[in-house]
Design a protein around this motif. Structure first.
Motif: not given
Lengths: 95, 193
Positions: B14-15, B18-19, B21-22, B25, B84-89
């Motif tokens: 699962l980890i 999920m990582i 998927k993120a 993006q 933006r729904l997600v702010k990534n680094y």
């Protein structure tokens, strides 16, 4: 050798999914987390509250026009808990 | 997804998922490359034409378009950030990279007189750094190729007159901004970023 206890807050499918998502990004919107974890708004809301109460994540509620916008961000306490959880899991998985 | 107990194996899977998927993006930033590509292309060709073929006193007039570009970039950037729904680094690093390069470019142009208006080779170098790093961050080969073009053109530009440098500038943005920008746009349409 005994195994360390797994953090019960993280050892649950949806809460772990939320934390795994948040550990990889700076912050994420509730809608994004809901889509990625394929969960229902009600259930996700409950689990996010639990993580927030534990201090693992920071929840910010704002209004964008008339629409409410909930943003979640992992805290340093959350990062430490997540790292400890992964280390513990590794103990369980070692042959 | 339910709230239920899981085994350590399921947990790890699962980890990882999920990582993954993120990480997948990434934002389509082609609009900035297209905007600046066209502005610089028009401004540099106008500069060349006015300086070489007319007796117009201010051939650099076209560069005032960059002010429009700066305002447009700020507005588009702020809008994108809000929606933006997600702010990534990666987006954050990307923003800081180009903001710093923009400031560096402004600094060299602002002090152009002190370097005998030999600004183009420096601008080409800065643009090369930006496209090289952006290309590597997105693992996007056309942009890395563009960076190489900027770098080679910069070496040539150091040896050319101010007017001829304008042609190299135009070629640089065509290869380094516009070409990768249009490919990025087409890719994001296809994959629905």
């Amino acid at each position: 050798m005994g195994f360390d206890q797994l953090d019960p807050l993280l050892h649950s499918q949806l809460r772990l999914a939320v934390m795994s998502l948040l550990i990889s990004v700076e912050s994420a919107d509730f809608v994004y987390i809901k889509e990625q974890t394929e969960s229902t708004a009600g259930n996700l809301s409950v689990q996010i509250d639990k993580l927030s109460t534990a201090g693992y994540i920071e929840v910010t509620k704002q209004f964008e026009g008339k629409k409410p916008k909930t943003t979640c961000k992992i805290t340093s306490k959350g990062i430490t808990a997540f790292e400890t959880y992964v280390k513990t899991i590794q103990q369980y998985l070692k042959p | 997804m339910e709230e239920k107990e899981i085994s350590p194996e399921e947990s790890l899977k699962l980890i990882q998922s999920m990582i993954g998927k993120a990480r997948r993006q990434y934002s389509d930033n082609s609009i900035f490359f297209l905007l600046w590509g066209w502005i610089v292309l028009v401004a540099s060709l106008t500069h060349y034409y006015l300086a070489v073929y007319t007796s117009f006193e201010d051939p650099y007039i076209g560069w005032s378009l960059t002010l429009v570009g700066a305002v447009a970039s700020a507005v588009i950037g702020a809008k994108k950030g809000k929606s933006r729904l997600v702010k990534n680094y990666m987006d954050k690093m990307y923003g800081w990279l180009w903001l710093s390069l923009g400031l560096a470019m402004f600094t060299i142009i602002f002090n152009g007189e002190l370097v005998g208006w030999n600004t183009v080779p420096f601008i080409l170098l800065f643009a090369g750094v930006g496209t090289a790093v952006s290309g590597a961050m997105m693992n996007f080969k056309p942009m890395q190729f563009g960076a190489l073009a900027f770098w080679i053109l910069s070496i040539i530009a150091f040896r050319q007159s101010e007017n001829d440098q304008m042609l190299l500038m135009a070629l640089g943005v065509a290869l380094g901004y516009l070409l990768p920008g249009y490919i990025m746009k087409a890719n994001s349409k296809k994959h629905g970023v």
